[in-house]
Design a protein around this motif. Structure first.
Motif, PDB file in Angstrom:
ATOM      1  N   THR A 119       5.083 -13.939  -4.922  1.00 45.86           N
ATOM      2  CA  THR A 119       5.215 -13.851  -6.412  1.00 45.86           C
ATOM      3  C   THR A 119       4.987 -12.113  -6.750  1.00 45.86           C
ATOM      4  OG1 THR A 119       2.975 -14.345  -7.109  1.00 45.86           O
ATOM      5  CG2 THR A 119       4.790 -16.147  -6.868  1.00 45.86           C
ATOM      6  N   ASP A 120       4.428 -11.543  -6.028  1.00 47.50           N
ATOM      7  CA  ASP A 120       4.071 -10.250  -6.338  1.00 47.50           C
ATOM      8  C   ASP A 120       4.215  -9.133  -5.213  1.00 47.50           C
ATOM      9  OD1 ASP A 120       3.131  -7.702  -7.170  1.00 47.50           O
ATOM     10  OD2 ASP A 120       1.244  -8.444  -8.165  1.00 47.50           O
ATOM     11  N   PRO A 121       5.673  -9.045  -4.606  1.00 46.37           N
ATOM     12  CA  PRO A 121       6.005  -8.441  -3.564  1.00 46.37           C
ATOM     13  C   PRO A 121       5.430  -6.989  -3.159  1.00 46.37           C
ATOM     14  CG  PRO A 121       7.875  -9.501  -4.576  1.00 46.37           C
ATOM     15  CD  PRO A 121       6.697  -9.691  -5.451  1.00 46.37           C
ATOM     16  N   GLN A 122       5.296  -6.368  -4.316  1.00 46.16           N
ATOM     17  CA  GLN A 122       4.746  -5.032  -4.248  1.00 46.16           C
ATOM     18  C   GLN A 122       3.297  -5.049  -4.017  1.00 46.16           C
ATOM     19  OE1 GLN A 122       5.604  -2.882  -8.045  1.00 46.16           O
ATOM     20  NE2 GLN A 122       7.839  -2.286  -7.554  1.00 46.16           N
ATOM     21  N   ARG A 123       2.576  -5.815  -4.585  1.00 43.25           N
ATOM     22  CA  ARG A 123       0.974  -5.988  -3.967  1.00 43.25           C
ATOM     23  C   ARG A 123       0.982  -6.357  -2.865  1.00 43.25           C
ATOM     24  NH1 ARG A 123      -2.504  -6.128  -8.624  1.00 43.25           N
ATOM     25  NH2 ARG A 123      -4.034  -6.198  -7.205  1.00 43.25           N
ATOM     26  N   VAL A 124       1.750  -7.359  -2.278  1.00 47.41           N
ATOM     27  CA  VAL A 124       1.596  -7.870  -0.859  1.00 47.41           C
ATOM     28  C   VAL A 124       1.968  -6.789  -0.056  1.00 47.41           C
ATOM     29  CG1 VAL A 124       2.568  -9.590   0.746  1.00 47.41           C
ATOM     30  CG2 VAL A 124       1.822 -10.186  -1.652  1.00 47.41           C
ATOM     31  N   ALA A 125       3.087  -6.141  -0.127  1.00 45.12           N
ATOM     32  CA  ALA A 125       3.485  -4.907   0.628  1.00 45.12           C
ATOM     33  C   ALA A 125       2.440  -3.919   0.652  1.00 45.12           C
ATOM     34  CB  ALA A 125       4.926  -4.313   0.260  1.00 45.12           C
ATOM     35  N   ALA A 126       1.830  -3.645  -0.424  1.00 46.34           N
ATOM     36  CA  ALA A 126       0.784  -2.575  -0.402  1.00 46.34           C
ATOM     37  C   ALA A 126      -0.451  -2.914   0.487  1.00 46.34           C
ATOM     38  CB  ALA A 126       0.437  -2.456  -1.839  1.00 46.34           C
ATOM     39  N   ALA A 127      -0.596  -4.279   0.362  1.00 41.93           N
ATOM     40  CA  ALA A 127      -1.878  -4.667   1.054  1.00 41.93           C
ATOM     41  C   ALA A 127      -1.699  -4.758   2.700  1.00 41.93           C
ATOM     42  CB  ALA A 127      -2.281  -6.295   0.545  1.00 41.93           C
ATOM     43  N   VAL A 128      -0.374  -5.094   3.022  1.00 46.98           N
ATOM     44  CA  VAL A 128       0.143  -4.981   4.365  1.00 46.98           C
ATOM     45  C   VAL A 128      -0.217  -3.561   4.877  1.00 46.98           C
ATOM     46  CG1 VAL A 128       1.816  -5.415   6.085  1.00 46.98           C
ATOM     47  CG2 VAL A 128       1.466  -7.121   4.289  1.00 46.98           C
ATOM     48  N   ARG A 129       0.468  -2.748   4.071  1.00 45.40           N
ATOM     49  CA  ARG A 129       0.363  -1.316   4.303  1.00 45.40           C
ATOM     50  C   ARG A 129      -1.239  -0.677   4.460  1.00 45.40           C
ATOM     51  NH1 ARG A 129       2.445   0.484   0.116  1.00 45.40           N
ATOM     52  NH2 ARG A 129       4.707   0.102   0.868  1.00 45.40           N
ATOM     53  N   GLN A 130      -1.844  -1.214   3.783  1.00 45.74           N
ATOM     54  CA  GLN A 130      -3.513  -0.917   3.533  1.00 45.74           C
ATOM     55  C   GLN A 130      -4.029  -1.208   4.962  1.00 45.74           C
ATOM     56  OE1 GLN A 130      -5.740  -2.484   0.465  1.00 45.74           O
ATOM     57  NE2 GLN A 130      -7.659  -2.300   1.498  1.00 45.74           N
ATOM     58  N   VAL A 131      -4.104  -2.703   5.344  1.00 46.75           N
ATOM     59  CA  VAL A 131      -4.772  -3.077   6.592  1.00 46.75           C
ATOM     60  C   VAL A 131      -4.354  -2.448   7.853  1.00 46.75           C
ATOM     61  CG1 VAL A 131      -5.425  -5.168   5.626  1.00 46.75           C
ATOM     62  CG2 VAL A 131      -3.124  -5.367   6.674  1.00 46.75           C
ATOM     63  N   LEU A 132      -2.668  -2.315   7.804  1.00 42.07           N
ATOM     64  CA  LEU A 132      -2.119  -1.872   9.013  1.00 42.07           C
ATOM     65  C   LEU A 132      -2.369  -0.359   9.236  1.00 42.07           C
ATOM     66  CD1 LEU A 132       1.217  -3.659   9.330  1.00 42.07           C
ATOM     67  CD2 LEU A 132      -0.789  -4.035  10.585  1.00 42.07           C
ATOM     68  N   GLY A 133      -2.734   0.356   7.809  1.00 42.46           N
ATOM     69  CA  GLY A 133      -2.886   1.747   7.983  1.00 42.46           C
ATOM     70  C   GLY A 133      -4.498   2.065   8.415  1.00 42.46           C
ATOM     71  N   GLN A 134      -5.377   1.046   8.328  1.00 45.81           N
ATOM     72  CA  GLN A 134      -6.654   1.068   8.924  1.00 45.81           C
ATOM     73  C   GLN A 134      -6.920   0.972  10.431  1.00 45.81           C
ATOM     74  OE1 GLN A 134      -9.415  -1.376   6.594  1.00 45.81           O
ATOM     75  NE2 GLN A 134      -8.299  -1.221   4.883  1.00 45.81           N
ATOM     76  N   LEU A 135      -5.799   0.486  11.055  1.00 44.61           N
ATOM     77  CA  LEU A 135      -5.857   0.293  12.491  1.00 44.61           C
ATOM     78  C   LEU A 135      -5.192   1.646  13.186  1.00 44.61           C
ATOM     79  CD1 LEU A 135      -4.320  -3.345  12.536  1.00 44.61           C
ATOM     80  CD2 LEU A 135      -6.751  -2.512  12.314  1.00 44.61           C
ATOM     81  N   GLN A 136      -5.696   2.028  14.207  1.00 43.64           N
ATOM     82  CA  GLN A 136      -5.105   2.717  15.165  1.00 43.64           C
ATOM     83  C   GLN A 136      -4.031   2.493  15.910  1.00 43.64           C
ATOM     84  OE1 GLN A 136      -8.561   4.188  17.677  1.00 43.64           O
ATOM     85  NE2 GLN A 136      -9.628   4.846  15.686  1.00 43.64           N
ATOM     86  N   GLN A 137      -2.659   2.437  15.265  1.00 35.92           N
ATOM     87  CA  GLN A 137      -1.472   1.861  15.725  1.00 35.92           C
ATOM     88  C   GLN A 137      -0.691   2.862  16.442  1.00 35.92           C
ATOM     89  OE1 GLN A 137      -2.037   2.275  12.580  1.00 35.92           O
ATOM     90  NE2 GLN A 137      -0.166   2.994  11.554  1.00 35.92           N
ATOM     91  N   GLY A 138      -1.159   4.449  16.373  1.00 36.65           N
ATOM     92  CA  GLY A 138      -0.334   5.219  16.695  1.00 36.65           C
ATOM     93  C   GLY A 138       1.053   5.362  16.224  1.00 36.65           C
ATOM     94  N   LYS A 139       2.097   5.435  17.153  1.00 38.27           N
ATOM     95  CA  LYS A 139       3.514   5.371  16.907  1.00 38.27           C
ATOM     96  C   LYS A 139       4.015   3.681  16.758  1.00 38.27           C
ATOM     97  CE  LYS A 139       4.557  10.020  18.710  1.00 38.27           C
ATOM     98  NZ  LYS A 139       5.394  10.649  19.852  1.00 38.27           N
ATOM     99  N   LEU A 140       3.014   2.946  17.060  1.00 36.84           N
ATOM    100  CA  LEU A 140       3.691   1.596  17.017  1.00 36.84           C
ATOM    101  C   LEU A 140       3.990   1.171  15.662  1.00 36.84           C
ATOM    102  CD1 LEU A 140       0.785  -0.062  19.506  1.00 36.84           C
ATOM    103  CD2 LEU A 140       3.160   0.750  19.991  1.00 36.84           C
ATOM    104  N   ARG A 141       5.049   0.495  15.516  1.00 40.82           N
ATOM    105  CA  ARG A 141       5.503  -0.054  14.262  1.00 40.82           C
ATOM    106  C   ARG A 141       5.791  -1.488  14.348  1.00 40.82           C
ATOM    107  NH1 ARG A 141       3.049   3.218  12.703  1.00 40.82           N
ATOM    108  NH2 ARG A 141       3.508   4.977  11.165  1.00 40.82           N
ATOM    109  N   ASP A 142       5.893  -2.069  15.451  1.00 42.55           N
ATOM    110  CA  ASP A 142       6.385  -3.465  15.871  1.00 42.55           C
ATOM    111  C   ASP A 142       4.878  -4.466  15.418  1.00 42.55           C
ATOM    112  OD1 ASP A 142       8.859  -3.069  15.934  1.00 42.55           O
ATOM    113  OD2 ASP A 142       9.026  -3.662  18.187  1.00 42.55           O
ATOM    114  N   VAL A 143       4.955  -5.407  14.879  1.00 40.42           N
ATOM    115  CA  VAL A 143       3.752  -6.125  14.506  1.00 40.42           C
ATOM    116  C   VAL A 143       4.152  -7.598  14.664  1.00 40.42           C
ATOM    117  CG1 VAL A 143       2.956  -4.557  13.063  1.00 40.42           C
ATOM    118  CG2 VAL A 143       4.039  -6.610  12.115  1.00 40.42           C
ATOM    119  N   THR A 144       3.257  -8.476  15.187  1.00 36.69           N
ATOM    120  CA  THR A 144       3.340  -9.813  15.227  1.00 36.69           C
ATOM    121  C   THR A 144       3.030 -10.284  13.729  1.00 36.69           C
ATOM    122  OG1 THR A 144       2.790 -10.083  17.517  1.00 36.69           O
ATOM    123  CG2 THR A 144       2.839 -12.142  16.037  1.00 36.69           C
ATOM    124  N   LEU A 145       3.906 -11.051  13.015  1.00 35.79           N
ATOM    125  CA  LEU A 145       3.529 -11.631  11.677  1.00 35.79           C
ATOM    126  C   LEU A 145       3.249 -13.025  11.616  1.00 35.79           C
ATOM    127  CD1 LEU A 145       3.771 -11.346   8.578  1.00 35.79           C
ATOM    128  CD2 LEU A 145       6.343 -11.866   8.893  1.00 35.79           C
TER     129      LEU A 145
END
Length: 388
Positions: A60-86
């Motif tokens: 119901t709040d796509p912007q907040r959820v996308a921001a939360a996804v960006r926040q948690v994935l940004g805290q991981l050392q993913q390097g150039k990886l962009r594929d994730v398991t959802l």
């Protein structure tokens, strides 16, 4: 379109996983196919930002959820990886075990047969849904097939949250199937080669039985959100077995409405009688709802335990827990049943690099999603009956 069932090791899933739940967004990273977590992250969400179901507007709040996804994935050392398991909530999908005498060898033809059978069982049109299937067993010319279905529109919402965060959903798993992939047959808690698992969220409880990687049972119960005290608000649970020591009512003490007086509301000392009386019905309704929910959950576990005994000729002794309810909370719920509880996730599933505190239950699905040696493995579209 990503698979809804775990893939095999020769088609390894991404080493980063993210789970979108009503309780928040959680993510983890593994260094290799073993799936041991090297980093974890979490982000809170506003209440009701995620309302899982089979209709549109799960998010119901796509912007907040996308921001939360960006926040948690940004805290991981993913390097150039962009594929994730959802990982998506159980309430957004339907998982059904079907029996067939046979299936066509051509995967497209087999999928058409599966769709035809599901058309009578699903509460939404099969032509408007992503459907995956996997042959679990083949005995005496009878196939047991695991099927997973989710409406395209619902799946698109969760995938959009990941894409809007700058990542790509390389695989998609329902919550309990992800958890099931975390069950190690050799680990303590698997009775012989079988395990009874409970996976909870803010509004569902799913019971599952696994035997050597074969899913024997998957049943989801919708529960009243207010009746559950989420593990996300509690300290990380112990990994040792828990024996119930308090009544079921204690599980809901934290959500019992307070008896506010007039001075609480207006800031002045006045007669509280009428105000307190007006809150009594609400409290009684909350207590009745919590009690009814507890009874439904107890019945669901009892059904799963009976099925376990019928299928495996021995009663279960231990329940492996995952999700928003800790092993202690489940133990309280099951007091008197003779079942002990233990967190499915253990300290050994985390590498020493993990410093973010988080309840084990909320990591179980991520652990399974990151494992690429799990037994529930055959990809949809693979040759029917093929084994990795």
């Amino acid at each position: 379109m990503p698979s809804l069932i775990p893939k095999s090791s020769y088609e390894a899933r991404p080493r980063i996983a993210v789970e979108i739940r009503p309780e928040g967004v959680f993510a983890a990273r593994a260094n290799d196919a073993s799936g041991f977590m090297a980093q974890v992250a979490r982000a809170e969400l506003p209440r009701q930002a995620v309302q899982p179901g089979l209709r549109q507007q799960n998010i119901t709040d796509p912007q907040r959820v996308a921001a939360a996804v960006r926040q948690v994935l940004g805290q991981l050392q993913q390097g150039k990886l962009r594929d994730v398991t959802l990982i998506v909530p159980d309430a957004a999908v339907r998982v059904i075990l079907l029996d067939f005498d046979s299936l066509p060898s051509d995967t497209d033809d087999a999928l058409a047969v599966v769709r035809f059978r599901l058309a009578k069982l699903l509460p939404f049109p099969t032509d408007a849904a992503q459907i995956s299937y996997q042959v679990m067993t083949e005995r005496a010319r009878q196939l047991q097939v695991l099927t997973v279905a989710i409406p395209y529109a619902v799946l698109a919402e969760y995938e959009a949250a990941v894409r809007d965060a700058g990542f790509e959903p390389g695989a998609v798993l329902p919550s309990t199937l992800a958890v099931a992939s975390a069950v190690n047959d050799a680990a303590p808690g698997a009775s012989g080669t079988a395990a009874l698992v409970i996976n909870t969220s803010a509004d569902t409880m799913t019971t599952a039985i696994l035997r050597r990687g074969e899913l024997l049972l998957h049943r989801m119960l919708e529960t009243a959100p207010a009746a559950l005290a989420p593990a996300a608000q509690l300290p990380a649970a112990s990994s040792i077995a828990v024996v119930p020591t308090m009544p079921v009512d204690g599980m809901y003490a934290a959500v019992e409405p307070r008896e506010y007086g007039a001075d609480d509301l207006a800031g002045s000392d006045v007669d509280e009688g009428p105000v307190v009386e007006s809150f009594v019905p609400a409290r009684e309704l909350a207590e009745a709802e919590a009690t009814a929910t507890a009874l439904e959950m107890q019945r669901a576990v009892a059904v799963a335990a009976a099925y376990y005994e019928d299928s495996l000729a021995a009663p279960p002794e231990l329940v492996l827990t995952s999700g928003s309810m800790s092993a202690l909370q489940v133990a309280v719920l099951l007091e008197g049943s003779g079942l002990q509880t233990r967190e499915l996730m253990q300290a050994g599933d985390l590498l020493g690099t993990v410093t973010t505190p988080m309840p084990y239950g909320l990591l179980a699905g991520l652990r399974g999603a990151l494992r690429n040696d799990a037994r529930i493995v055959t990809r949809p579209g693979a040759r029917v009956g093929a084994r990795p």
